[in-house]
Design an enzyme around this catalytic site. Structure first.
Site, PDB file in Angstrom:
ATOM      1  N   ASP A  87       0.823  -1.207   0.000  1.00 52.09           N
ATOM      2  CA  ASP A  87       0.000   0.000   0.000  1.00 52.09           C
ATOM      3  C   ASP A  87       0.858   1.257   0.000  1.00 52.09           C
ATOM      4  O   ASP A  87       1.920   1.306   0.609  1.00 52.09           O
ATOM      5  CB  ASP A  87      -0.900  -0.005   1.243  1.00 52.09           C
ATOM      6  CG  ASP A  87      -1.824   1.184   1.295  1.00 52.09           C
ATOM      7  OD1 ASP A  87      -2.746   1.249   0.461  1.00 52.09           O
ATOM      8  OD2 ASP A  87      -1.622   2.060   2.159  1.00 52.09           O
ATOM      9  N   GLU A  90       0.646  -0.734  -5.136  1.00 47.16           N
ATOM     10  CA  GLU A  90      -0.346   0.318  -5.340  1.00 47.16           C
ATOM     11  C   GLU A  90       0.445   1.599  -5.569  1.00 47.16           C
ATOM     12  O   GLU A  90       0.895   2.245  -4.632  1.00 47.16           O
ATOM     13  CB  GLU A  90      -1.266   0.460  -4.121  1.00 47.16           C
ATOM     14  CG  GLU A  90      -2.407   1.435  -4.382  1.00 47.16           C
ATOM     15  CD  GLU A  90      -2.670   2.402  -3.248  1.00 47.16           C
ATOM     16  OE1 GLU A  90      -3.637   3.159  -3.355  1.00 47.16           O
ATOM     17  OE2 GLU A  90      -1.906   2.419  -2.272  1.00 47.16           O
TER      18      GLU A  90
END
Length: 625
Positions: free
Chosen positions: A302, A355
């Site tokens: 992330d 991401e």
């Protein structure tokens, strides 16, 4: 025990298995060993249920090798008891009780203590583990169901535990045809509303849903049912809760001391100091821990963009340039490369997914090619452009035609995952169904057409829970999905369509084998802006038969629509998003069409098709016997 080599790797920033050395480890003959990194502490004690949280009983000793590690044996510690480290800093009078950074288990929030625990489990997923390499490979079909465990389903308003979730989720994922699930972070986090992205326990699954063994059962069961399990993992920042990593020993140990480097203004959290070797060892060990102890099949990392840029979400005077005067976070780049090398060295049959929302080059290219080393990267550009296009009224789409074609300009620069994730259905953005224009029938037709286009487009697929049946309201973590709407025909039809789309996708190698190669894609009709029609071929490797995909993004049905095709024979309509069984109007091609020997679009043969309103069609070539 910690060897000199362990200490060397720890201080070098390359120790990948620190969870076997630091933290709390129960001993077979009773008691537990404790070890914690706190180089600026004056004293460290283990306080817990067994000593009535007294700091005068179980003091740890500082190793004499300069590592900053405090360690000791606690005779009375037993499984299940709560504990913390009482740290008295050598800097002033600062003292604090900290949760164990390497704890395997924690008290359920809002309590904050770590728990003495061990990680034994009788795994039964040998068949999956020995054969998962091809299932996680770049040339495999990958349709990922993204899920938040606390709000997928509930029982009388209460959370399901890991074991309950394992069985109901596996049944549903198999019914729907997804290949993998991706879990929003299950690493322990104090604030439920952070969805797990404010992690305090980098080695502990959240106790909201059960014990570590319960989570092991969850993964084990999904593997036995043939489902891969990916985990969102957050090395980009951490929360400032007092019991967590921040200001750990009275100094900025895990984070930068200068807020221009160590504080995240957008998330109100602390940023790891990737240039500190011990912090790198901590994070690399956390990433590998989940692949090792919990048999997970990959990590979705992330916030990579926030790690790569020193000026991310900052004003001009709020960041410090790197040693070359640039905005790139060179320490974070080196950390990510080291992390990915460690993952693929130790677990080559897993994958890492970034991401990353910018145009940073070579994110999913090997480190020896100056890449970051990820296996794949989320295609945020495709997501933004596709949703922007679909939100247009069909009459205006001809002016935005490029939004659906532009992604093919860069589709093979990275190994892309196409994400329709939780981020697109929160914070006032509404649901996927709610983004679609028109009346209720057109909204469903638009969403089916988008899903068909997405599943046929190069790249692996990711869909957030609820999207598959057309959740009406935007997602909230405080309740379960709107399962009741699946009894309504439009929603049930969409759900049947996604299940069938997954089955078709997995059955046609042309739709997945060459996702990351230009050889797997060929435009047939890219410039028909006036009709908002898109047509392309997907091709498998080794000269296999191609697949023809046609999307009509207006509510106007079109008959005798001519397209050039490369091969004679029958083109079988394998799925039609407008079929009556999916809630469509029932327009179609009666099972397929025969190609004619009429040149068109520079190809030796052509087909005349009926294009239903707001639809995507997929045709499989069937050669004559």
């Amino acid at each position: 025990m910690k060897s000199d080599h362990d200490i060397y790797l720890f201080r070098e920033g390359t120790h990948a298995k620190l969870y076997n050395k630091l933290g709390c480890h129960l001993q077979s003959n009773g008691g537990a060993n404790f070890a914690v990194w706190a180089p600026n502490a004056e004293s460290v004690s283990v306080v817990g249920d067994w000593n009535y949280w007294s700091g005068n009983v179980d003091r740890l000793d500082l190793r004499d090798d300069g590592s900053g590690i405090w360690q000791g044996f606690v005779e009375n510690a037993v499984r299940g008891q709560g504990y913390k480290y009482r740290i008295q800093s050598s800097h002033g009078s600062y003292g604090v009780d900290k949760a164990d950074p390497f704890a395997f288990y924690a008290e359920p929030p809002p309590a904050t203590a770590s728990r003495v625990w061990s990680l034994e489990h009788d795994w039964k997923d040998d068949q999956w583990m020995s054969s998962r390499g091809p299932k996680n490979a770049l040339d495999a079909p990958m349709s990922i169901y993204e899920i938040h465990l606390g709000s997928w389903r509930r029982q009388d308003g209460h959370f399901l535990d890991y074991r309950e979730l394992a069985h109901s989720l596996a049944d549903y994922v198999i019914e729907m045809g997804f290949t993998h699930v991706e879990l929003m972070p299950v690493t322990e986090h104090p604030f439920y509303g952070s969805w797990g992205y404010q992690t305090t326990g980098y080695f502990a699954p959240t106790s909201r849903f059960g014990t570590p063994q319960d989570f092991m059962h969850f993964v084990d069961h999904l593997h036995q049912r043939g489902i891969g399990v990916l985990l969102d993992w957050v090395p980009s920042h951490f929360p400032t809760d007092e019991h967590g990593l921040g200001y750990f020993d009275g100094t900025h140990l895990f984070e930068h001391s200068d807020p221009r480097q160590g504080f995240h203004p957008e998330w109100n959290s602390s940023i790891f100091n990737y240039g500190r070797n011990e912090v790198r060892s901590f994070l690399i060990s956390s990433g590998l821990f989940w692949l090792d102890k919990y048999h997970l099949d990959g990590l979705r990392v992330d916030g990579v963009a926030s790690m790569l840029y020193l000026d991310y979400a900052r004003k001009e005077d709020e960041w410090i340039p790197n040693r070359h005067g640039g905005r790139e976070n060179l320490e974070a780049v080196d950390f990510l490369q080291t992390l990915n090398k460690a993952v693929y060295r130790e677990y080559p049959d897993t994958l890492t997914i970034a991401e990353e929302s910018t145009a940073w080059p070579r994110v999913s290219r090997p480190t020896d090619m100056d890449g970051l080393g990820f296996g794949m990267k989320w295609n945020m550009g495709w997501m933004h452009d596709s949703l922007a296009y679909m939100q247009q009224e069909p009459v205006h789409r001809k002016y935005h035609h490029h939004k659906l074609t532009f992604s093919l300009v860069y589709a093979f620069n990275e190994n892309f995952v196409l994400p329709l994730s939780h981020d697109e259905v929160v914070h006032g953005k509404g649901s996927l169904l709610g983004k679609m224009p028109g009346d209720a029938w057109q909204q469903f037709a638009n969403l089916r057409a988008l899903f068909g286009y997405m599943w046929a487009h190069p790249g692996k697929k990711l869909l957030f829970m609820g999207g598959e049946f057309g959740q009406r309201r935007e997602w909230t973590h405080d309740g379960e999905l709107e399962w009741w709407v699946t009894k309504l025909e439009g929603h049930a039809g969409l759900q049947r369509y996604v299940a069938q789309l997954n089955r078709v996708y997995r059955s046609l190698p042309a739709l997945y084998q060459l996702d990351f190669s230009p050889a797997g894609f060929e435009w047939v009709e890219a410039d028909a802006a006036d009709t908002s029609v898109f047509a392309f071929l997907r091709k498998p490797r080794e000269h296999g038969a191609p697949v023809l995909i046609v999307s009509n993004m207006t509510p106007v049905p079109r008959t005798n629509y001519m397209l050039g095709v490369p091969l004679a024979g029958f083109w079988r309509e394998v799925i039609n998003s407008d079929a009556s069984e999916f809630g469509g109007s029932g327009w179609g091609n009666l099972g397929g069409v025969e190609a004619s020997p009429v040149r068109f679009h520079g190809r030796p043969h052509s087909v005349c098709l009926t294009l239903p309103p707001l639809s995507t069609l997929i045709f499989e070539h069937v050669p004559h016997a």
